[in-house]
Structure formats: C-alpha cells, structure tokens
Design an enzyme around this catalytic site. Structure first.
Site, PDB file in Angstrom:
ATOM      1  N   LYS A  22      34.125  33.747  51.819  1.00  0.00           N
ATOM      2  CA  LYS A  22      33.676  33.344  53.160  1.00  0.00           C
ATOM      3  C   LYS A  22      34.883  32.985  54.021  1.00  0.00           C
ATOM      4  O   LYS A  22      34.999  33.430  55.165  1.00  0.00           O
ATOM      5  CB  LYS A  22      32.760  32.134  53.070  1.00  0.00           C
ATOM      6  CG  LYS A  22      32.544  31.399  54.389  1.00  0.00           C
ATOM      7  CD  LYS A  22      31.709  30.164  54.249  1.00  0.00           C
ATOM      8  CE  LYS A  22      32.438  28.935  53.796  1.00  0.00           C
ATOM      9  NZ  LYS A  22      33.157  28.178  54.828  1.00  0.00           N
ATOM     10  N   ASN A  23      35.814  32.221  53.458  1.00  0.00           N
ATOM     11  CA  ASN A  23      36.929  31.717  54.268  1.00  0.00           C
ATOM     12  C   ASN A  23      37.972  32.770  54.568  1.00  0.00           C
ATOM     13  O   ASN A  23      38.809  32.580  55.438  1.00  0.00           O
ATOM     14  CB  ASN A  23      37.558  30.500  53.588  1.00  0.00           C
ATOM     15  CG  ASN A  23      36.622  29.302  53.647  1.00  0.00           C
ATOM     16  OD1 ASN A  23      35.588  29.345  54.326  1.00  0.00           O
ATOM     17  ND2 ASN A  23      36.956  28.260  52.913  1.00  0.00           N
ATOM     18  N   CYS A 123      32.644  17.100  61.455  1.00  0.00           N
ATOM     19  CA  CYS A 123      31.560  17.485  60.546  1.00  0.00           C
ATOM     20  C   CYS A 123      31.506  16.436  59.440  1.00  0.00           C
ATOM     21  O   CYS A 123      32.233  15.443  59.449  1.00  0.00           O
ATOM     22  CB  CYS A 123      31.828  18.886  59.978  1.00  0.00           C
ATOM     23  SG  CYS A 123      33.286  18.937  58.960  1.00  0.00           S
ATOM     24  N   ARG A 128      37.761  17.079  62.555  1.00  0.00           N
ATOM     25  CA  ARG A 128      38.312  18.433  62.413  1.00  0.00           C
ATOM     26  C   ARG A 128      39.121  18.770  63.681  1.00  0.00           C
ATOM     27  O   ARG A 128      38.702  19.539  64.513  1.00  0.00           O
ATOM     28  CB  ARG A 128      37.186  19.436  62.189  1.00  0.00           C
ATOM     29  CG  ARG A 128      36.262  19.135  61.041  1.00  0.00           C
ATOM     30  CD  ARG A 128      36.932  19.137  59.660  1.00  0.00           C
ATOM     31  NE  ARG A 128      37.431  20.430  59.289  1.00  0.00           N
ATOM     32  CZ  ARG A 128      36.696  21.370  58.677  1.00  0.00           C
ATOM     33  NH1 ARG A 128      35.418  21.141  58.467  1.00  0.00           N
ATOM     34  NH2 ARG A 128      37.218  22.533  58.327  1.00  0.00           N
ATOM     35  N   ASP A 327      38.341  22.258  48.673  1.00  0.00           N
ATOM     36  CA  ASP A 327      36.975  22.789  48.611  1.00  0.00           C
ATOM     37  C   ASP A 327      36.389  22.782  47.203  1.00  0.00           C
ATOM     38  O   ASP A 327      35.213  23.119  47.033  1.00  0.00           O
ATOM     39  CB  ASP A 327      36.938  24.217  49.166  1.00  0.00           C
ATOM     40  CG  ASP A 327      37.275  24.245  50.641  1.00  0.00           C
ATOM     41  OD1 ASP A 327      37.598  25.322  51.163  1.00  0.00           O
ATOM     42  OD2 ASP A 327      37.245  23.163  51.271  1.00  0.00           O
ATOM     43  N   ARG A 419      25.348  28.198  53.476  1.00  0.00           N
ATOM     44  CA  ARG A 419      26.470  28.583  54.333  1.00  0.00           C
ATOM     45  C   ARG A 419      27.586  29.221  53.529  1.00  0.00           C
ATOM     46  O   ARG A 419      28.377  30.001  54.052  1.00  0.00           O
ATOM     47  CB  ARG A 419      27.024  27.342  55.065  1.00  0.00           C
ATOM     48  CG  ARG A 419      26.079  26.744  56.077  1.00  0.00           C
ATOM     49  CD  ARG A 419      26.779  25.664  56.860  1.00  0.00           C
ATOM     50  NE  ARG A 419      28.048  26.160  57.375  1.00  0.00           N
ATOM     51  CZ  ARG A 419      29.072  25.370  57.715  1.00  0.00           C
ATOM     52  NH1 ARG A 419      28.965  24.066  57.588  1.00  0.00           N
ATOM     53  NH2 ARG A 419      30.185  25.875  58.179  1.00  0.00           N
TER      54      ARG A 419
HETATM   55  C1  EPZ Z   1      39.847  25.846  56.264  1.00  0.00           C
HETATM   56  O1  EPZ Z   1      39.434  24.979  57.295  1.00  0.00           O
HETATM   57  C2  EPZ Z   1      38.600  26.138  55.440  1.00  0.00           C
HETATM   58  N1  EPZ Z   1      37.584  26.759  56.276  1.00  0.00           N
HETATM   59  C3  EPZ Z   1      38.041  24.845  54.847  1.00  0.00           C
HETATM   60  O2  EPZ Z   1      36.939  25.200  54.008  1.00  0.00           O
HETATM   61  C4  EPZ Z   1      39.127  24.214  53.982  1.00  0.00           C
HETATM   62  O3  EPZ Z   1      38.643  22.993  53.459  1.00  0.00           O
HETATM   63  C5  EPZ Z   1      40.379  23.957  54.838  1.00  0.00           C
HETATM   64  O4  EPZ Z   1      40.826  25.202  55.424  1.00  0.00           O
HETATM   65  C6  EPZ Z   1      41.534  23.378  54.027  1.00  0.00           C
HETATM   66  O5  EPZ Z   1      41.859  24.258  53.014  1.00  0.00           O
HETATM   67  C7  EPZ Z   1      37.704  28.066  56.595  1.00  0.00           C
HETATM   68  O6  EPZ Z   1      38.657  28.717  56.227  1.00  0.00           O
HETATM   69  C8  EPZ Z   1      36.592  28.655  57.414  1.00  0.00           C
HETATM   70  P1  EPZ Z   1      42.769  23.078  58.201  1.00  0.00           P
HETATM   71  P2  EPZ Z   1      40.450  24.619  58.502  1.00  0.00           P
HETATM   72  O7  EPZ Z   1      43.026  23.331  59.639  1.00  0.00           O
HETATM   73  O8  EPZ Z   1      41.391  25.712  58.739  1.00  0.00           O
HETATM   74  C9  EPZ Z   1      44.308  18.883  59.742  1.00  0.00           C
HETATM   75  C10 EPZ Z   1      34.744  25.085  53.186  1.00  0.00           C
HETATM   76  O9  EPZ Z   1      34.130  24.205  52.557  1.00  0.00           O
HETATM   77  N2  EPZ Z   1      44.425  19.563  61.030  1.00  0.00           N
HETATM   78  O10 EPZ Z   1      43.613  23.783  57.201  1.00  0.00           O
HETATM   79  O11 EPZ Z   1      39.628  24.133  59.639  1.00  0.00           O
HETATM   80  C11 EPZ Z   1      42.868  18.701  59.300  1.00  0.00           C
HETATM   81  O12 EPZ Z   1      42.314  17.515  59.833  1.00  0.00           O
HETATM   82  C12 EPZ Z   1      35.622  24.710  54.363  1.00  0.00           C
HETATM   83  O13 EPZ Z   1      34.709  26.306  52.907  1.00  0.00           O
HETATM   84  C13 EPZ Z   1      45.038  18.915  62.086  1.00  0.00           C
HETATM   85  O14 EPZ Z   1      45.480  17.788  61.973  1.00  0.00           O
HETATM   86  O15 EPZ Z   1      41.240  23.386  57.895  1.00  0.00           O
HETATM   87  C14 EPZ Z   1      43.009  18.638  57.804  1.00  0.00           C
HETATM   88  O16 EPZ Z   1      43.407  17.333  57.427  1.00  0.00           O
HETATM   89  C15 EPZ Z   1      35.602  23.215  54.635  1.00  0.00           C
HETATM   90  N3  EPZ Z   1      45.142  19.567  63.288  1.00  0.00           N
HETATM   91  C16 EPZ Z   1      44.172  19.582  57.499  1.00  0.00           C
HETATM   92  O17 EPZ Z   1      44.882  19.710  58.735  1.00  0.00           O
HETATM   93  C17 EPZ Z   1      44.675  20.856  63.452  1.00  0.00           C
HETATM   94  O18 EPZ Z   1      44.826  21.416  64.552  1.00  0.00           O
HETATM   95  C18 EPZ Z   1      43.756  20.960  57.007  1.00  0.00           C
HETATM   96  O19 EPZ Z   1      42.827  21.487  57.942  1.00  0.00           O
HETATM   97  C19 EPZ Z   1      44.062  21.496  62.359  1.00  0.00           C
HETATM   98  C20 EPZ Z   1      43.952  20.836  61.151  1.00  0.00           C
END
Ligand code: EPZ
Length: 449
Positions: A22-23, A123, A128, A327, A419
């Site tokens: 999915k991701n 969420c 996020r 995850d 999902r």
């Molecule tokens: C991706 O989300 C995945 N989703 C998430 O999977 C996964 O948990 C996450 O990466 C971490 O591996 C998809 O790929 C669709 P991030 P993403 O931006 O990209 C912080 C699931 O269950 N951050 O890598 O949205 C954030 O708060 C989902 O399948 C900022 O500070 O996650 C977090 O602490 C849940 N500023 C960390 O970085 C930003 O602009 C990682 O978030 C963006 C993120």
C-alpha cells in the site's frame, strides 16, 4: 459498520502470498500525474486507501482503467492516463480520509506548475505535520501559501513564461529522522525541475526506492534512492511505463507474527526479505524460527515463520529504515504481551502510537507506558474481550492478539483494517483461524439480549 468475531487458540498453519505494498502503491499512482502517457501498475492491493487514491486521481484528470478484473482476491493492475490537467485541487473530502493524498502535491507542481492540496489533518497515531514537504518544495522555488485549510503551491514563472521548479540542494531532516512521503514529493517534483536537485537526509525506505524505479523507467534521472543522499537531474518530460509494485513488508511481518503468536507455521511467499532485516532480527531474538529461500530477487523471497518454544522478551525501538518499522510496532506488542519476561518497546517515529495499549490491556496484557516507551510484562494468556480498533496497525495488533487469546474477541471498527490489509479474514481463515466479519449492529443487538 463491520466487526470481526474471532475464536482464539488455534495455530495459524499454511501459506500466504504477500500483496503489493500500500505504501509503495500510493506514491506510485501519484506519479501518473507527471506524464500524459499511460502508466500501468501491477500487483496493486485492493484496499480502501487505493480506491480513495484512484478517486483523487480521477478528480485530477487522470483516467484509471482496470484492464482485466479477475476477481476481488486477485491483485489489481491499473492503467492510468492523465488526459486533463486543467484542475489541480485535491479536495479535503478525499484527503481527510487518506492523508497520503499529500503525495500528489509534488507531481502536480512538477507537471502543472501548481497544486492545491488539503492540509492533511492529524490521525490516531499522532500529529502528522507536513512542514518538511513544504520546506523541500519551497527550496525548489515553489511559492507556498496556506488558504482555508489548503496548501496552495505554485512553481515560479521561468524566462519562457512557463511555471517550472528549479533544482536545489534540499535538507529533509526532521525531529524524528526524515519523511517518507516528503521525500516522495520532493523527489517527484525534482524530476521535471530545471537543473540538479540533491536531497540530503532523504528517507531510505524501500517504498522510496520503488518510486525512484518507476520514475527512472518514465525517463527521470534519479540516483541514490535508498540512501540519505538522492540526486535528481531534471528533464523536460516523462513518458509512460509499466511497473510491478513491490511486496508489502508490513503485511509480510504481520503474518510472521500471526504464526509466532499462535504457535503455528506460515510460509510467506513474495516476501520482501531484503527490506525486512530489522524485523527478522527481532523475530529471531524473540525465538521465532525463520527458514528463508531467496531466488534471483531477494525482494520476492519465501520465508517460513514458525513458533519454536516460548516467546522470548525483546527490546524493540522503531527507527527510520533500515531500522525497525513503526508500522509493525503494534503487532510486535501483541506478540510480546505473551513473552516469558519483560520487553521494552520505544516508539521514536510517532511517540503517540499507543492506542492499542488500552485494548490489549482489556484482553489481559500487562503494559506500562511512559511517554514514547512501553514496558510489557509478559502474561501466560490473553483472554478474548470486546475491543475497539483505532487505526490501521492497531487493528492488526488486536486481530493477532485475538487469534492467540482464549475465548471470543469482538473487534469493532475493522474499517481501519480494510485500509491496509486485503480481505484479512479470508486469508486468516485459510490459515485455520475462526474469524467472521459481521455487522457490528447485529453484534451489539445480540449483546443486549
Ligand atoms: C509513511 O507516512 C507511511 N505512510 C506510514 O505508514 C509510516 O508509518 C511512515 O511513513 C513512517 O515510516 C505511507 O507511506 C502512505 P513520515 P509519512 O513523513 O510519510 C515527522 C501505515 O500504517 N514529519 O515519514 O506520512 C512525522 O511527524 C502508515 O501504513 C515531520 O516532522 O510519515 C513523523 O514523526 C502510518 N514533518 C516522522 O517525521 C513532516 O513534514 C516520519 O513521518 C513530515 C513528517
């Protein structure tokens, strides 16, 4: 609204074939916005998030056709063709249900010179933010404002009068490491920018590598994907391509835990072992036997996970890839709830990602949480109970706990599970589980009689 009724105590035995990720699929689908030629993806999982992304792309002028619809259990192939790039607004109504919709922003900016995407809300797993996405795109010259809950971004007007981003060096490091979808957004946007972009502190997740593979097949010039430094030399246009979505490492890990927590043995095919070193390392530490067979593609291997004796306690700390994936944190917490001893789980990516703790406690788990850390004192048994799913991976955690628990567990709000897991009840039933999907209202009515 659906619920699951699970009779626990039965070992999972048999085989599963891992679906496409999915991701990986979500940003891969967004890449179809970057060319007017057809982009075909195969091995797409049939999930609610995928259906939402398809709806979003169609609203953005991208026709999505399923060449042949075999059956609801078969993976999906989609051919996407952007025929109308006049609109560029990813509406709140869609993005609020699937925050990954943010990953259309980079492609829209790159190809159309502008994009308007609803600011994704938080969420169940915590805040996020998207500040790193916006800083990265601004570094490429995008002018970004926030208007009525939407991100409005425009590429600068070049000497030829066209809006086009400009290559730059971009730093994507945040308080918890890099950003996966932020890297996808900036990497995609840079493909059609003028000149060279270097992303420092890029996310190294395998899903980013998969996206780079597709973009390069479309004519992009990306090097270093999967490492913290990614270099992109901008080109004028991208063409169509066909790409097979990489297998879902989180689904694979979930079924490995299903075998371990129920004392069974499950053979997992199409298993992306090469992307799961931290996961298999922890499983072996916990005492799970893993027999692996890799062919020419270590991302499509076979792995048999078998429970061998008691579940040993372990320390699990979630990290950016190649560290342990956040995850799978909830799923491992279910497993460690039955360990012989005390385990420690530390969540460094989403420090609030513990909504499953209260529900596991209802089933008899002994978990003490202090901030981003939880200490799990293993118990001899979990007991079935009515529980509530709160988010995608917490739902999987509760299903795993229910499979091992004594008695009946009713899991409400399994739409969260839909999902990210394709027809999980069908696949678990094939492994020997007693699991039924029911209408939650019937369940509640029965409980009142
Ligand atoms: C991706 O989300 C995945 N989703 C998430 O999977 C996964 O948990 C996450 O990466 C971490 O591996 C998809 O790929 C669709 P991030 P993403 O931006 O990209 C912080 C699931 O269950 N951050 O890598 O949205 C954030 O708060 C989902 O399948 C900022 O500070 O996650 C977090 O602490 C849940 N500023 C960390 O970085 C930003 O602009 C990682 O978030 C963006 C993120």
């Amino acid at each position: 609204m659906d619920a699951f009724v699970i009779e626990g105590g039965r070992p999972m035995n048999g085989r599963v074939v891992v679906n496409g990720s999915k991701n990986a699929a979500l940003p891969l689908m967004a890449a179809a916005l970057m060319t007017e030629e057809p982009v075909t993806l195969t091995d797409i999982p049939r999930l609610a998030d995928i259906a939402n992304m398809r709806r979003l792309l169609e609203e953005l002028g991208c026709e999505c056709a399923e060449p042949e619809h075999a059956d609801d259990d078969a993976p999906m192939a989609l051919t996407m063709r952007t025929t109308d790039d006049s609109g560029s607004h990813a509406r709140y109504e869609i993005v609020k249900t699937m925050r990954a919709g943010i990953c259309v922003l980079g492609p829209l900016l790159a190809r159309r010179g502008e994009g308007r995407v609803s600011l994704p809300g938080g969420c169940a797993i915590g805040q996020r933010p998207v500040d790193l996405h916006l800083r990265g795109l601004a570094a490429l010259g995008a002018e970004i404002t926030l208007t009525a809950g939407d991100i409005v971004a425009q590429a600068p007007v070049g000497p030829d009068g066209a809006r086009r981003l400009r290559g730059a060096t971009v730093f994507l490091g945040g308080p918890n490491g890099s950003t996966v979808l932020g890297t996808a957004n900036v990497m995609s946007a840079a493909c059609l920018a003028e000149g060279r972009t270097v992303i420092e502190c890029a996310a190294c997740e395998p899903e980013v590598v998969d996206l780079a593979k597709l973009l390069n097949a479309m004519g992009a010039r990306i090097e270093g994907a999967g490492t913290p430094r990614v270099t992109i030399d901008g080109v004028r246009t991208l063409h169509g391509a066909t790409h097979r979505v990489m297998p879902d490492r989180i689904e694979a890990g979930t079924y490995m835990v299903a075998a371990a927590i129920t004392g069974g043995s499950v053979t997992i095919e199409n298993c992306p072992l090469d992307a799961m070193m931290a996961v298999t390392d922890r499983l072996r530490e916990i005492g799970v036997r893993l027999d692996t067979r890799t062919g020419e593609d270590p991302m499509r291997a076979v792995c048999r996970a078998s429970a061998e004796g008691p579940i040993a306690p372990a320390h699990v700390t979630t990290q950016p890839h190649p560290g342990f994936p956040t995850d799978l944190q909830a799923q491992f917490m279910a497993l460690l709830s039955l360990a012989e001893g005390n385990s420690v789980v530390t969540e460094k990516i989403f420090p609030e990602r513990f909504l499953h703790v209260a529900e596991l406690t209802r089933m008899g788990a002994h978990i003490f949480r202090q901030g981003p850390t939880a200490v799990i004192s293993g118990v001899r048994r979990l007991v079935g109970a009515p529980v509530m799913a709160s988010d995608l991976r917490a739902s999987a955690c509760l299903v795993l706990a229910a499979l091992a628990a004594e008695g009946t567990t009713n899991i409400h709000r399994v739409y969260h599970l839909d999902r990210g897991y394709q027809r999980m009840e069908t696949r678990l039933r094939a492994l020997g589980a007693s699991i039924e999907r029911v209408d939650a209202n019937e369940l509640d009515a029965a409980a009142l009689t």
